[in-house]
Design an enzyme around this catalytic site. Structure first.
Site: not given
Length: 488
Positions: A79, A159, A183
């Site tokens: 990420k 997210s 997330s």
């Protein structure tokens, strides 16, 4: 699709060990997929780094077949919230569009040391603020699943939407994500994969761009529970660079996955049976509860009375911490800058243009909550209620071993649908409480909706019982089966 991409991490490792294929073959197959992907999951690609790791892995597998790290030569993604030395790290914000760190985050460094082949950096909501991955400066991520009723594209969740979509789309075998209020778990649920958030402090936050420091925690997304255990073993552990990281010994999580849940007590909180949850999710919740009983567990009703305050408490605390953490982005030291005649004007224009709408909204809420006239009324009160929420869990775990709840109240919604911010907040209603308490939790797929979209449940455990929730999730996975998208 090349069948190598459909393998789990465990299967890939076994194939490499048996020399059924080489790490270079495995990684090149994934590199080709990433180069041609249509999901907008990867925003920075690092094929040269991945190939280098694959070549080193092949040398190891030629010399020995045993005692080789389980992630050696395995293609993974990171990420874009985790700093990667010499590789652009943006948090998917215009503010950091061209930022290249001079150091490596602890968790991504642990992946590199394990021999994993990092394919690149993954798309996300800007500064990890969002539940749909539609807030990224680099554009939204698409879910690999399509709604059957109208053929509509759906969101991957957020997210960590890029992390979940890339794993579900067979672009990588596993991905590093972060979880502040859900997330990792919520996008895993929307994409039909497994996502685990460990206990707060299990993983170092060093090098992870801060959103809400008292809530942020690294996590992993994979296609199976056993794969999550393998990745988690790598990234957990004490780090002197992070004062909040735990010195507790990290067990070999994978060795605890044995399917034995006889005598375990599973709590079903009545407060989670709320309006807005889909009938299909309720049906799967009840079905899985019955299956766990058949496997020897005891399912009991419990109460978590302060859960109803979790969403407002979470958004006050995380917005306040956002306001503080993002104050450093002023255009002076690094990042995006707007030239202006005065310093004050430069600050103002830089932040106005550098941050997206959702980030600015949370900064404003947080600044208001921390202001001298409202601190006691909002922020301090929210912290007090957070303690009550945590105490509810502590009291519940005196009589039970695990808690079983949905991961999200509904299936994924349409990519072009525009729910208002309140609806987006409520979307986190099942994941936020465990985050506020700092508890470990794992999302595991349990089936498909009538529209052909993934549905998932979440197992919450007591502090530092990642091994236990992984074992419980493995039983659910065995009963429900892993779901695979036939379109990929």
């Amino acid at each position: 699709m090349n069948e190598l991409r459909r393998l789990t991490i465990t299967e890939m490792h076994d194939g490499l060990r048996r020399r059924n294929f080489s790490a270079v073959e495995l990684v090149e197959t994934h590199i080709n997929a990433v180069e041609n992907e249509q999901l907008n999951a990867f925003i920075t690609k690092t094929p040269e780094i991945a190939i280098k790791a694959a070549k080193i892995a092949d040398e190891h597998f030629l010399k020995q077949k045993d005692d080789i790290p389980p992630l050696m030569g395995i293609p993974v993604g990171v990420k874009d919230l985790f700093c990667t030395k010499g590789i652009k790290t943006t948090a998917c914000s215009k503010m950091l569009e061209n930022f290249i760190p001079t150091y490596e985050s602890t968790v991504s460094n642990l992946l590199l040391k394990s021999g994993a082949a990092v394919l690149g950096k993954l798309n996300m909501d800007e500064f990890a603020m969002g539940s749909a991955n539609t807030n990224s400066y680099f554009g939204p991520v698409e879910n690999v699943w399509i709604r059957k009723s109208d053929g509509a594209k759906v969101v991957p969740g957020g997210s960590s939407g890029g992390s979940a979509a890339s794993v579900a789309g067979f672009l990588c075998a596993g991905a590093l994500g972060s979880d502040t209020g859900g997330s990792v778990r919520q996008p895993a649920a929307y994409c039909g994969v497994v996502g685990i958030k460990p206990t707060y402090g299990r993983c170092s936050r060093f090098g992870m761009i801060a959103f809400a420091s008292s809530l942020d925690q690294a996590g992993v997304i994979t296609r199976s529970v056993s794969d999550s255990a393998l990745m988690l073993e790598i990234i957990c552990g004490y780090d002197e660079k992070d004062s909040t990281s735990s010195k507790r010994t990290v067990p070999k999580f994978s060795s605890f996955i044995n399917g034995d849940i006889k005598g375990k007590r599973i709590g079903i909180p009545k407060e989670y049976k709320m309006d807005g949850i889909s009938d299909e999710i309720v049906h799967n919740w009840e079905k899985v509860s019955s299956n766990l009983k058949e496997n020897g567990a005891e399912v009991v009703d419990i109460t978590l009375p302060h859960t109803k305050y979790a969403i407002p408490v979470y958004y006050l605390i995380c917005s306040a911490e956002t306001s503080s953490n993002l104050a450093r982005y002023d255009g002076v030291r690094y990042g995006f800058r707007v030239d202006a005649d005065t310093l004050e004007e430069m600050y103002s224009l830089t932040r106005a243009e550098g941050f997206g709408k959702e980030v600015k909204r949370r900064i404003l809420i947080g600044s208001y909550a921390l202001s001298s006239g409202h601190y006691n009324e909002y922020y301090e009160k929210a912290q007090c209620i957070r303690a009550l929420i945590r105490n509810d869990f502590i009291k519940a775990f005196e009589k039970i071993d695990y808690i079983l709840v949905p991961s999200a109240p509904t299936e994924a919604f349409g990519l072009n649908e525009k729910p208002d911010p309140l609806i987006m907040c409520i979307n986190d209603v099942f994941t936020v409480p465990a985050s506020l308490a700092g508890l470990p939790a794992i999302s595991v797929p349990v089936g498909l909706s009538n529209a052909g979209l993934p549905l998932a449940l979440q197992v919450i455990g007591n502090y530092y019982d990642e091994a236990g929730i992984l074992n419980m999730a493995s039983v659910i996975e065995q009963n429900c089966g892993r779901i695979v998208n036939s379109l990929t």
